[in-house]
Design a protein around this motif. Structure first.
Motif, short mmCIF file in Angstrom:
data_model
loop_
_atom_site.label_atom_id
_atom_site.label_comp_id
_atom_site.label_asym_id
_atom_site.label_seq_id
_atom_site.Cartn_x
_atom_site.Cartn_y
_atom_site.Cartn_z
N TYR A 50 48.90 -17.69 0.92
CA TYR A 50 48.86 -16.55 0.00
C TYR A 50 50.26 -16.02 -0.25
CZ TYR A 50 48.82 -14.14 4.57
OH TYR A 50 49.10 -13.73 5.84
N ARG A 51 50.37 -15.34 -1.38
CA ARG A 51 51.64 -14.73 -1.75
C ARG A 51 51.37 -13.42 -2.47
NH1 ARG A 51 52.99 -16.06 -7.20
NH2 ARG A 51 51.52 -17.57 -8.13
N SER A 52 52.25 -12.49 -2.29
CA SER A 52 52.10 -11.17 -2.88
C SER A 52 52.51 -11.20 -4.35
CB SER A 52 52.96 -10.15 -2.12
OG SER A 52 52.88 -8.87 -2.73
N LEU A 53 51.63 -10.66 -5.21
CA LEU A 53 51.93 -10.55 -6.63
C LEU A 53 52.53 -9.19 -6.96
CD1 LEU A 53 48.72 -12.17 -8.18
CD2 LEU A 53 50.91 -13.28 -7.64
N SER A 54 52.13 -8.17 -6.21
CA SER A 54 52.67 -6.82 -6.34
C SER A 54 52.34 -6.08 -5.05
CB SER A 54 52.09 -6.11 -7.58
OG SER A 54 50.68 -5.97 -7.44
N LYS A 55 52.55 -4.79 -5.02
CA LYS A 55 52.36 -4.02 -3.79
C LYS A 55 50.97 -4.17 -3.21
CE LYS A 55 52.81 0.62 -1.84
NZ LYS A 55 53.14 2.05 -2.12
N ASN A 56 49.93 -4.04 -4.02
CA ASN A 56 48.55 -4.13 -3.54
C ASN A 56 47.77 -5.24 -4.26
OD1 ASN A 56 48.61 -1.95 -1.64
ND2 ASN A 56 48.58 -0.53 -3.37
N ARG A 57 48.45 -6.36 -4.45
CA ARG A 57 47.83 -7.47 -5.18
C ARG A 57 48.32 -8.78 -4.58
NH1 ARG A 57 45.39 -7.94 -10.25
NH2 ARG A 57 45.85 -9.82 -11.44
N VAL A 58 47.37 -9.57 -4.02
CA VAL A 58 47.71 -10.79 -3.32
C VAL A 58 46.90 -11.96 -3.88
CG1 VAL A 58 47.84 -11.95 -1.08
CG2 VAL A 58 48.18 -9.48 -1.22
N LYS A 59 47.54 -13.09 -4.09
CA LYS A 59 46.84 -14.30 -4.53
C LYS A 59 46.68 -15.24 -3.34
CE LYS A 59 46.92 -18.15 -7.78
NZ LYS A 59 47.65 -18.87 -8.85
N VAL A 60 45.44 -15.73 -3.15
CA VAL A 60 45.15 -16.63 -2.03
C VAL A 60 44.65 -17.95 -2.60
CG1 VAL A 60 43.94 -16.93 0.14
CG2 VAL A 60 44.45 -14.62 -0.69
N ASP A 61 45.27 -19.07 -2.20
CA ASP A 61 44.84 -20.41 -2.59
C ASP A 61 44.10 -21.05 -1.41
OD1 ASP A 61 46.14 -20.27 -5.13
OD2 ASP A 61 48.05 -20.70 -4.11
N PHE A 62 42.87 -21.49 -1.65
CA PHE A 62 42.02 -22.06 -0.60
C PHE A 62 41.89 -23.58 -0.78
CE2 PHE A 62 40.69 -17.68 -1.07
CZ PHE A 62 40.53 -17.24 0.23
N THR A 63 41.85 -24.29 0.35
CA THR A 63 41.54 -25.72 0.37
C THR A 63 40.48 -25.94 1.47
OG1 THR A 63 43.77 -26.32 -0.34
CG2 THR A 63 42.44 -28.04 0.67
N LEU A 64 39.32 -26.48 1.07
CA LEU A 64 38.20 -26.66 2.00
C LEU A 64 37.72 -28.11 1.97
CD1 LEU A 64 36.05 -23.52 1.02
CD2 LEU A 64 37.94 -23.63 2.65
N SER A 65 37.13 -28.54 3.06
CA SER A 65 36.46 -29.84 3.11
C SER A 65 35.09 -29.65 3.75
CB SER A 65 37.28 -30.87 3.89
OG SER A 65 37.42 -30.47 5.25
N TYR A 66 34.16 -30.57 3.46
CA TYR A 66 32.76 -30.37 3.85
C TYR A 66 32.20 -31.61 4.55
CZ TYR A 66 33.20 -26.54 0.51
OH TYR A 66 33.62 -25.42 -0.16
N ARG A 67 31.15 -31.38 5.32
CA ARG A 67 30.46 -32.47 6.01
C ARG A 67 29.37 -33.10 5.14
NH1 ARG A 67 30.68 -28.37 10.04
NH2 ARG A 67 32.17 -28.85 11.69
N MET A 68 29.24 -32.65 3.91
CA MET A 68 28.28 -33.26 2.99
C MET A 68 28.85 -33.19 1.58
SD MET A 68 25.24 -30.46 2.42
CE MET A 68 25.55 -28.80 1.78
N ASN A 69 28.30 -34.03 0.69
CA ASN A 69 28.66 -34.00 -0.72
C ASN A 69 27.42 -33.70 -1.55
OD1 ASN A 69 27.23 -36.48 -0.94
ND2 ASN A 69 29.09 -37.59 -0.37
N ARG A 70 27.58 -33.69 -2.87
CA ARG A 70 26.44 -33.35 -3.73
C ARG A 70 25.32 -34.38 -3.62
NH1 ARG A 70 25.90 -28.21 -4.62
NH2 ARG A 70 27.66 -27.23 -5.68
N LYS A 71 25.65 -35.64 -3.42
CA LYS A 71 24.61 -36.65 -3.25
C LYS A 71 23.82 -36.40 -1.97
CE LYS A 71 23.90 -41.66 -2.89
NZ LYS A 71 24.56 -42.99 -2.85
N ASP A 72 24.54 -36.09 -0.87
CA ASP A 72 23.86 -35.75 0.39
C ASP A 72 22.94 -34.54 0.19
OD1 ASP A 72 25.28 -37.73 1.73
OD2 ASP A 72 26.91 -36.37 2.25
N GLU A 73 23.47 -33.52 -0.49
CA GLU A 73 22.68 -32.31 -0.71
C GLU A 73 21.40 -32.62 -1.47
OE1 GLU A 73 23.05 -28.06 -3.15
OE2 GLU A 73 24.20 -29.84 -3.74
N LYS A 74 21.49 -33.39 -2.54
CA LYS A 74 20.31 -33.72 -3.35
C LYS A 74 19.28 -34.47 -2.52
CE LYS A 74 19.05 -35.93 -7.76
NZ LYS A 74 18.02 -36.86 -7.25
N GLN A 75 19.73 -35.46 -1.75
CA GLN A 75 18.80 -36.24 -0.93
C GLN A 75 18.13 -35.38 0.13
OE1 GLN A 75 21.36 -39.38 0.52
NE2 GLN A 75 20.97 -40.68 -1.26
#
Length: 504
Positions: free
Chosen positions: A84-109
């Motif tokens: 994350y990085r500060s955009l202004s005094k009370n404004r912060v941008k957060v970049d997320f990166t996630l990984s999962y134990r399933m994908n959309r095909k797993d979910e559908k099945q």
């Protein structure tokens, strides 16, 4: 730790959605839940306003509490990182990166298999308790505790494919099945004696307005005790009862105080036969029945039994009063029937068959038939149209919707243009009905948004062509019976619904 985040439901009610990218810190948990429900791998959020604590602590709290909502998705998040990085005094941008134990095909099945299993083992007229028992028993009978699996032992996809996994998979599958059945349920994260530092997962479920603990993993003893497959020691417990060997954050979950189901805790190998729970008495092993509503019990026979299992409208059991041989018990007629002369070692139930293992090691497979009770047609005079107020039912493909409101109590007949008719045989002032035919007959009836079940059977009338089009699983059964009747047949599928099929 009390949560300072607003709930997922509250966020949606105030108009929040996945399109929301600028939020306040208290909305973070809900928005993260939405992204994980979509299995989003990368996304950014802007957090506005004064923060009550350092941002990294708020982010950690949000991920730590993400299991409170949509646990089936949030707990499949295997790894996470953010910057994350500060955009202004009370404004912060957060970049997320996630990984999962399933994908959309797993979910559908998984979702397709869950829907199929629930259609096989539950019926609409079951009480919440009966459904909870059926799901609990299905998971215990079908799956085994095992840390060493080919896929991740924490993943429900691995659990369903390999039939093995750990407590997280047990609890997530149970929670998802409860969600599909619309029974309120929580996925609980805590610790338990003997589980080490890795933690433990179980569930809370709501029945008739009261919350209870269920630890499906700790009730799975089939691999430990030879003569029992399922126990109920950790089934519908209070906070005080389960706290003897479980620890969790009480501030994050509703209190569990009702001791209503204490009588069930000492039982083993319960099966559901109609409106009764049938099981071996824990002290005498006599065949015993319990009414799940009143919890009153009565002895059915003097024989000593084991492995009570319900299938094909009969209770299959091992009769130890007759050389441990296979018997069936008809709960409607109280008739006992001997089915084998050789001793039985065990009876195991899957969704499709009973596996009977004999003492000599041989096995017999008994197919489980789809329970459809085809009976003689009712007299149409019992449903005289003149008695009913007709309400139009809107058709949306294979779905039907209708709502009735009145200042007086009336008998209602909901009717669609293509011949679908629903007769309500008790006076009522307000009712909303939702009927879906794409996955069998799914009918919901609610009054003031609460499910309603009538004492008098409602009657659903469907053209026979609808059965052939939408419910192919019943078609062979119907074809065998259709020549018996001139105009219609009736299928009694529950105490609250009678289905009549018009032969046209």
């Amino acid at each position: 730790m009390k949560s300072y985040f607003i709930s997922y439901e509250a966020f949606i009610q105030k108009g929040g959605s996945i399109k929301t990218t600028t939020i306040t810190y208290d909305e973070l948990l809900a928005v993260l839940t939405m992204h994980m429900e979509r299995l989003d791998k990368q996304f950014s959020l802007i957090i506005n306003g004064h923060l009550p604590k350092p941002l990294h602590e708020i982010l950690d709290d949000a991920f730590e509490q993400s299991h409170l909502y949509k646990a089936f998705y949030t707990q499949h998040c295997a790894n996470r990182s953010y910057r994350y990085r500060s955009l202004s005094k009370n404004r912060v941008k957060v970049d997320f990166t996630l990984s999962y134990r399933m994908n959309r095909k797993d979910e559908k099945q998984m979702l397709e298999e869950i829907e199929s299993v629930l259609q096989d083992i539950t019926t609409p007229n079951m009480s919440a308790l009966q459904k909870v028992i059926e799901i609990h028993d299905y998971i215990v009978r079908t799956y085994s505790y095992e840390l060493h699996t080919k896929g991740s032992p924490f993943s429900v996809a691995t659990f369903m494919a390999e039939k093995r996994g750990v407590c997280m998979a047990y609890a997530l599958l149970f929670e998802k099945m409860m969600e599909v059945l619309k029974i309120p349920c929580h996925y609980v994260i805590g610790k338990a004696d003997g589980e080490g530092d890795a933690g433990h997962a179980w569930n809370m479920v709501e029945i008739d307005g009261q919350w209870y603990h269920i630890d499906v993993t700790w009730n799975d003893i089939g691999h430990v005790l030879e003569h029992h497959e399922i126990r109920y020691r950790y089934f519908l417990l209070t906070d005080e009862q389960i706290a003897k060997n479980h620890q969790w954050d009480l501030d994050l979950y509703p209190p569990c105080t009702s001791e209503r189901f204490n009588a069930i805790h000492h039982l083993y190998d319960v099966c559901i036969a109609g409106d009764l729970l049938i099981y071996p008495h824990p002290k005498t092993a006599y065949l015993t029945a319990m009414d799940p509503l009143t919890l009153q019990t009565r002895k059915l026979t003097d024989i000593r039994v084991q492995y009570c299992t319900y299938a094909n409208e009969l209770v299959y059991l091992v009769n130890h009063s007759d050389g441990a041989t296979l018997y069936t018990y008809d709960a409607k007629t109280a008739e006992l029937t001997k089915c084998s002369t050789d001793p039985i070692h065990a009876i195991h139930k899957t969704t499709n068959e009973l596996v009977v293992t004999y003492a000599n090691g041989s096995q017999e497979m008994i197919a489980i038939e789809t329970a459809v009770d085809v009976t003689e047609s009712l007299q149409i005079a019992e449903f005289d149209d003149a008695r009913y107020t007709n309400i139009s039912m809107m058709s949306l493909g294979d779905s039907y919707l209708a709502t009735f409101n009145s200042n007086t109590e009336d008998l209602i007949a909901f009717k669609s243009a293509d011949g679908v008719e629903l007769y309500i045989n008790e006076p009522i002032r307000q009712l909303t009905v939702s009927l879906e035919l794409n996955k069998g007959i799914q009918l919901q009836m609610t009054t003031n948004r609460k499910p309603v079940q009538f004492k008098e059977s409602a009657k659903l009338v469907l053209p026979l062509s609808f059965i052939k089009a939408y419910i192919p699983a019943l078609e062979k059964k119907l074809d065998k019976q259709i020549t018996v009747f001139d105009k219609s047949i009736s299928i009694d599928v529950s105490r609250s619904l009678l289905i009549q099929i018009k032969n046209k």
